[in-house]
Design an enzyme around this catalytic site. Structure first.
Site, PDB file in Angstrom:
ATOM      1  N   GLU A 153       0.813  -1.279  -0.102  1.00  0.00           N
ATOM      2  CA  GLU A 153      -0.159  -0.092  -0.057  1.00  0.00           C
ATOM      3  C   GLU A 153       0.791   1.348  -0.075  1.00  0.00           C
ATOM      4  OE1 GLU A 153      -3.297  -0.153   3.030  1.00  0.00           O
ATOM      5  OE2 GLU A 153      -3.181  -2.407   2.741  1.00  0.00           O
ATOM      6  N   TYR A 154       1.489   1.587  -1.212  1.00  0.00           N
ATOM      7  CA  TYR A 154       0.826   1.467  -2.605  1.00  0.00           C
ATOM      8  C   TYR A 154       2.078   1.566  -3.572  1.00  0.00           C
ATOM      9  CZ  TYR A 154      -3.584   2.003  -0.568  1.00  0.00           C
ATOM     10  OH  TYR A 154      -5.075   1.899   0.159  1.00  0.00           O
ATOM     11  N   THR A 187     -12.009  -2.554  -1.757  1.00  0.00           N
ATOM     12  CA  THR A 187     -13.036  -1.310  -2.130  1.00  0.00           C
ATOM     13  C   THR A 187     -13.610  -1.168  -0.771  1.00  0.00           C
ATOM     14  OG1 THR A 187     -14.458  -3.683  -2.548  1.00  0.00           O
ATOM     15  CG2 THR A 187     -13.609  -2.333  -4.167  1.00  0.00           C
TER      16      THR A 187
END
Length: 604
Positions: free
Chosen positions: A378-379, A445
């Site tokens: 991340e990321y 998500t």
């Protein structure tokens, strides 16, 4: 256009003086006006404007406007009605000379006083020379379109509005380079599409003067329903994260997967997290991972650990769980929000990193526990807790090295960003190039919005789709999945993410999303976040938006998923041809595992 030469001590007006104001639609190419200073006798001068119809249709009237500096003025005129407002002058046709056929010209003249030259000329509101004029530039590029409500044969395009000093009139919508519509708003419903087909869309704005600006970026979107990779053995993926730190304050252990009924409703476990240090995979928490002793009542199989056994802790409990559920796959996940900073160094030597990970995952003490490796970076080439500058190819190179080392008999997966915005995180790393090396991606998500924006606006942290008033376009599940598919990654390699927790604000007076706040709501372990098992009773849902629930209780406002909203998300995942779903993380669920059950039944 060419300009008429000056005569009798006259001079041609510089081009800069004839750069024009914006026009009504298409007027900029229908006529031109040229100024000539015919004569100058010191105390005065004679000027002339020549109007030419450069269009393909008859011009029925004309109006020339220009500005003179203070001290210069028109004293008399012929063949036109000339008026002024301050230093701004206007010449309009008289009755007999207003009509001009294509290619025809007409002139009017005037006497004036003062030394100045005309500037800012327009003909019928358009540039006198067919160009553009400072002060009324063409519109800006609209935002790159995003797609929502994507079905096999239809979708809805949305884009951020262009800007223009005189106003935007409409937008031309292009599909695969061909204009398919002109609309006045910032959305377009597309129908009659073909399933399993990739389309490219861009948009061009037009202002009230008829000028068109630069094109937006291009959206690539693939409709579902095409060829789908065969599902993994055992059906869709139903994956949950198990955190090694959960065995402390949360008092959540591997046995809870059995007592909740969840163990029979999952296909994969991601064990989180291993660390990434000095370019290598390393142990995250040795005590929780393989040293903590379990009593008989705490153990999956009811057998207590002994002081001299070779493996204890979570690893041994996972071994026992797999013995009871032999089809269950366990992956060791490395990185996460806190430990992603080490990936940059790992990316400098992918082969060495992959070798270290393989040696750790396949350590003889626990090699039978793990079925592969998961990378939670991340990321890549973007910012999370820290910023990475490894470059767009780093993630692909890392995944390629892991696949080469772990081979085809082990799983290699990755948790990836869900930033579907234009130019966002999904555009900064080569996720498409890495996809062939991954068995699947877990698309995170969730956590789109939260109380890190202490004053709001309140918004669901895991919206399935966009909605009116969403704080950031592209921050929703549909946008992320659409973008990834548009990059050529099949839905059968994508898992939809679900949070078993809520995010919330306090100091909120508005029930609906979009309200202001004063800060994060109080959470059991962390400000602004709370487990579903707590929120279910402490702040029951009062509404839904964009496929997820929200709740207003007192001054607190929370958003979270419920069994009902998870059912809707799983239905959507099936319609999109996704591989399955995953969730963060087991301990946020109720004792009876109702959210895990909702994922399970929703993917049946």
């Amino acid at each position: 256009m060419s300009r008429v030469a000056a005569t009798v001590a006259a001079f041609a007006l510089p081009v800069a003086g004839l750069v024009a104001l914006a026009s009504p639609a298409q007027a900029a190419t229908s006529a031109t006006a040229t100024y000539t200073k015919v004569s100058d006798w010191g105390s005065g001068f004679e000027g002339k404007w020549t109007i030419k119809n450069t269009g393909t249709t008859t011009l029925n009237s004309w109006t020339v406007e220009w500005d003179y500096p203070a001290g210069t003025r028109v004293t008399s005129a012929w063949d036109a009605t000339v008026t002024s407002s301050g230093t701004h002058w206007t010449g309009k046709n008289v009755g007999w000379n207003g009509t001009l056929s294509p290619g025809a010209s007409i002139s009017f003249g005037f006497n004036g006083s003062g030394p100045g030259a005309p500037a800012g000329c327009t003909i019928n509101g358009a540039s006198c020379d067919g160009g553009s004029q400072p002060g009324d530039a063409p519109p800006s590029a609209p935002g790159t379109p995003t797609a929502t409500a994507v079905t096999e044969t239809s979708l809805t395009l949305n884009w951020a509005a262009a800007t223009d000093d005189k106003g935007v009139k409409d937008y031309d919508v292009y599909r695969n380079g061909t204009k398919v519509a002109t609309v006045t708003g910032t959305s377009r419903a597309e129908t009659g599409l073909t399933k399993g087909t990739t389309y490219g869309y861009h948009v061009v704005a037009r202002d009230t003067a008829g000028q068109t600006g630069p094109a937006s970026g291009t959206l690539s979107v693939t409709t579902p329903g095409g060829t789908v990779d065969p599902p993994l053995p055992g059906g869709p993926v139903k994956l949950g994260y198990f955190t090694n730190w959960g065995v402390y304050g949360r008092n959540y252990h591997v046995k809870n997967l059995v007592t909740s009924g969840t163990a029979s409703k999952i296909t994969h476990i991601n064990y989180a997290f291993g660390n990434v240090q000095n370019g290598q995979c390393t142990i995250g928490d040795s005590y929780a991972d393989y040293d903590k002793a379990y009593t008989a009542d705490q153990s999956v199989d009811g057998v207590a650990d002994t002081w001299d056994q070779s493996l204890r802790g979570n690893f041994n409990q996972l071994r026992k769980l797999k013995k009871q559920y032999p089809n269950l796959k366990v992956l060791w996940s490395f990185g996460g929000w806190t430990w992603s900073g080490g990936f940059g160094q790992a990316a400098a030597n992918p082969a060495a990193f992959a070798n270290s990970c393989y040696n750790l995952v396949e350590d003889p003490r626990w090699a039978d526990v793990f079925d592969g490796i998961d990378i939670d970076w991340e990321y890549p080439n973007a910012c999370g807790l820290s910023c990475d500058t490894s470059g767009a190819a780093a993630f692909k190179n890392l995944m390629s090295a892991l696949r080469a080392k772990f081979g085809t008999n082990n799983l290699v997966t990755a948790a990836i960003s869900a930033d579907g915005s234009n130019g966002g995180k999904l555009d900064l790393a080569d996720y498409a190039g890495a996809a062939p090396y991954a068995d699947f991606y877990n698309v995170m998500t969730y956590d789109f919005f939260g109380a890190w924006d202490a004053k709001g606006p309140t918004a669901p942290h895991s919206p399935l789709t966009s909605y009116n008033g969403i704080p950031v376009q592209g921050f929703n599940s549909e946008a992320a999945i659409t973008k990834l598919k548009g990059k050529g990654i099949p839905g059968s390699k994508l898992n939809l993410g679900v949070g078993f927790y809520g995010r919330g604000w306090t100091g909120v007076t508005q029930d609906a999303p979009g309200g202001t706040a004063t800060g994060p709501a109080t959470g059991t372990y962390e400000q602004g976040i709370e487990d579903y098992k707590v929120l279910k009773s402490s702040c029951p849902a009062t509404g839904t938006v964009a496929g997820t629930a929200y709740a207003k209780c007192g001054g607190n406002w929370w958003s979270y998923d419920t069994p009902a909203t998870i059912a809707g998300k799983m239905s959507w995942a099936r319609q999109q041809g996704l591989r399955g779903a995953f969730y963060w993380e087991f301990s946020g669920d109720t004792a009876g595992g109702e959210l895990a059950n909702a994922v399970h039944t929703g993917l049946q």
